[in-house]
Design a protein around this motif. Sequence first.
Motif, mmCIF file in Angstrom:
data_model
loop_
_atom_site.group_PDB
_atom_site.id
_atom_site.type_symbol
_atom_site.label_atom_id
_atom_site.label_comp_id
_atom_site.label_asym_id
_atom_site.label_seq_id
_atom_site.Cartn_x
_atom_site.Cartn_y
_atom_site.Cartn_z
ATOM 1 N N VAL A 63 0.815 -1.222 0.000
ATOM 2 C CA VAL A 63 0.000 0.000 0.000
ATOM 3 C C VAL A 63 0.843 1.264 0.000
ATOM 4 C CG1 VAL A 63 -1.808 -1.238 1.249
ATOM 5 C CG2 VAL A 63 -0.233 0.246 2.518
ATOM 6 N N LYS A 64 2.148 1.113 0.057
ATOM 7 C CA LYS A 64 3.037 2.280 0.133
ATOM 8 C C LYS A 64 2.843 3.179 -1.078
ATOM 9 C CE LYS A 64 6.682 1.261 2.288
ATOM 10 N NZ LYS A 64 7.996 0.679 2.687
ATOM 11 N N GLY A 65 2.713 4.452 -0.818
ATOM 12 C CA GLY A 65 2.514 5.418 -1.888
ATOM 13 C C GLY A 65 1.052 5.615 -2.270
ATOM 14 N N ARG A 66 0.187 4.749 -1.763
ATOM 15 C CA ARG A 66 -1.250 4.864 -2.067
ATOM 16 C C ARG A 66 -2.078 5.144 -0.817
ATOM 17 N NH1 ARG A 66 -3.966 0.590 -3.753
ATOM 18 N NH2 ARG A 66 -2.633 -0.956 -2.718
ATOM 19 N N PHE A 67 -1.686 4.585 0.301
ATOM 20 C CA PHE A 67 -2.413 4.752 1.564
ATOM 21 C C PHE A 67 -1.601 5.655 2.497
ATOM 22 C CE2 PHE A 67 -4.891 0.433 1.697
ATOM 23 C CZ PHE A 67 -5.348 0.680 0.408
ATOM 24 N N ALA A 68 -2.300 6.363 3.366
ATOM 25 C CA ALA A 68 -1.625 7.201 4.363
ATOM 26 C C ALA A 68 -2.380 7.132 5.678
ATOM 27 C CB ALA A 68 -1.529 8.635 3.877
ATOM 28 N N ILE A 69 -1.694 6.725 6.715
ATOM 29 C CA ILE A 69 -2.274 6.670 8.057
ATOM 30 C C ILE A 69 -2.008 7.992 8.759
ATOM 31 C CG2 ILE A 69 -0.187 5.651 9.079
ATOM 32 C CD1 ILE A 69 -2.019 3.999 10.909
ATOM 33 N N SER A 70 -2.980 8.433 9.550
ATOM 34 C CA SER A 70 -2.801 9.649 10.336
ATOM 35 C C SER A 70 -3.664 9.546 11.590
ATOM 36 C CB SER A 70 -3.177 10.892 9.520
ATOM 37 O OG SER A 70 -4.546 10.862 9.139
ATOM 38 N N ARG A 71 -3.468 10.500 12.479
ATOM 39 C CA ARG A 71 -4.241 10.468 13.721
ATOM 40 C C ARG A 71 -4.547 11.884 14.179
ATOM 41 N NH1 ARG A 71 -0.556 7.204 17.588
ATOM 42 N NH2 ARG A 71 -2.260 7.562 19.074
ATOM 43 N N ASP A 72 -5.644 12.023 14.912
ATOM 44 C CA ASP A 72 -6.010 13.281 15.539
ATOM 45 C C ASP A 72 -6.213 12.978 17.015
ATOM 46 O OD1 ASP A 72 -7.224 15.568 16.585
ATOM 47 O OD2 ASP A 72 -8.335 15.971 14.752
ATOM 48 N N ASN A 73 -5.205 13.268 17.824
ATOM 49 C CA ASN A 73 -5.272 12.914 19.237
ATOM 50 C C ASN A 73 -6.348 13.701 19.986
ATOM 51 O OD1 ASN A 73 -3.223 10.997 19.005
ATOM 52 N ND2 ASN A 73 -1.615 12.491 19.490
ATOM 53 N N ALA A 74 -6.646 14.906 19.530
ATOM 54 C CA ALA A 74 -7.693 15.699 20.179
ATOM 55 C C ALA A 74 -9.066 15.065 20.004
ATOM 56 C CB ALA A 74 -7.694 17.112 19.631
ATOM 57 N N LYS A 75 -9.217 14.298 18.927
ATOM 58 C CA LYS A 75 -10.496 13.651 18.639
ATOM 59 C C LYS A 75 -10.473 12.148 18.915
ATOM 60 C CE LYS A 75 -11.866 16.948 15.034
ATOM 61 N NZ LYS A 75 -12.275 17.114 13.612
ATOM 62 N N ASN A 76 -9.357 11.648 19.419
ATOM 63 C CA ASN A 76 -9.229 10.199 19.650
ATOM 64 C C ASN A 76 -9.591 9.408 18.397
ATOM 65 O OD1 ASN A 76 -8.538 10.696 22.344
ATOM 66 N ND2 ASN A 76 -9.825 9.041 23.124
ATOM 67 N N THR A 77 -9.096 9.855 17.260
ATOM 68 C CA THR A 77 -9.484 9.248 15.986
ATOM 69 C C THR A 77 -8.270 8.929 15.147
ATOM 70 O OG1 THR A 77 -11.601 10.430 16.021
ATOM 71 C CG2 THR A 77 -10.892 9.508 13.914
ATOM 72 N N LEU A 78 -8.324 7.751 14.544
ATOM 73 C CA LEU A 78 -7.302 7.280 13.615
ATOM 74 C C LEU A 78 -7.900 7.299 12.217
ATOM 75 C CD1 LEU A 78 -4.445 5.800 13.555
ATOM 76 C CD2 LEU A 78 -5.779 3.687 13.515
ATOM 77 N N TYR A 79 -7.087 7.624 11.218
ATOM 78 C CA TYR A 79 -7.561 7.698 9.838
ATOM 79 C C TYR A 79 -6.698 6.850 8.913
ATOM 80 C CZ TYR A 79 -9.872 11.905 11.634
ATOM 81 O OH TYR A 79 -10.616 12.781 12.375
ATOM 82 N N LEU A 80 -7.305 6.448 7.801
ATOM 83 C CA LEU A 80 -6.553 5.829 6.726
ATOM 84 C C LEU A 80 -7.076 6.398 5.404
ATOM 85 C CD1 LEU A 80 -4.331 3.735 6.078
ATOM 86 C CD2 LEU A 80 -6.190 2.096 5.625
ATOM 87 N N GLN A 81 -6.265 7.215 4.771
ATOM 88 C CA GLN A 81 -6.597 7.738 3.448
ATOM 89 C C GLN A 81 -6.128 6.729 2.422
ATOM 90 O OE1 GLN A 81 -8.271 10.635 2.510
ATOM 91 N NE2 GLN A 81 -8.176 9.708 0.468
ATOM 92 N N MET A 82 -7.037 6.263 1.601
ATOM 93 C CA MET A 82 -6.716 5.242 0.613
ATOM 94 C C MET A 82 -6.974 5.793 -0.780
ATOM 95 S SD MET A 82 -8.254 1.848 2.474
ATOM 96 C CE MET A 82 -9.949 2.306 2.152
ATOM 97 N N ASN A 83 -5.943 5.876 -1.582
ATOM 98 C CA ASN A 83 -6.037 6.366 -2.954
ATOM 99 C C ASN A 83 -5.621 5.276 -3.926
ATOM 100 O OD1 ASN A 83 -6.670 8.967 -1.921
ATOM 101 N ND2 ASN A 83 -4.494 9.468 -1.746
#
Length: 114
Positions: A63-83
């Motif tokens: 998934v390298k180069g297509r997916f990106a993991i991120s987090r928002d600690n203020a919202k207790n939320t994890l994200y995965l952007q998938m392109n």
Amino acid sequence: QVQLVESGGGLVQPGGSLRLSCAVSGSRFSSYTMGWYRQAPGKQRERVATITAGGRTNHADSVKGRFAISRDNAKNTLYLQMNSLKPDDTAVYYCNVVPALAYWGQGTQVTVSS
């Protein structure tokens, strides 16, 4: 007990994009290394991306180069952007701590198909 609630999956055409979210309960989210995992039909669950408490990320080669993991600690939320999604990305996607807890959320289904 930490609760994990994934959302954002759906049906998308090859080449499309989706953004997954994972709401994590508890006050210690910011201190956890978190990961996104997926399980395709008939296959073992695999980890596709991780992010440390300090924000350092790692992505599986598939998934390298297509997916990106991120987090928002203020919202207790994890994200995965998938392109640039491919049919091989079809799976149920889960979030969890790294290493994974003994239990999992319900996951969110991602289907890539024309």
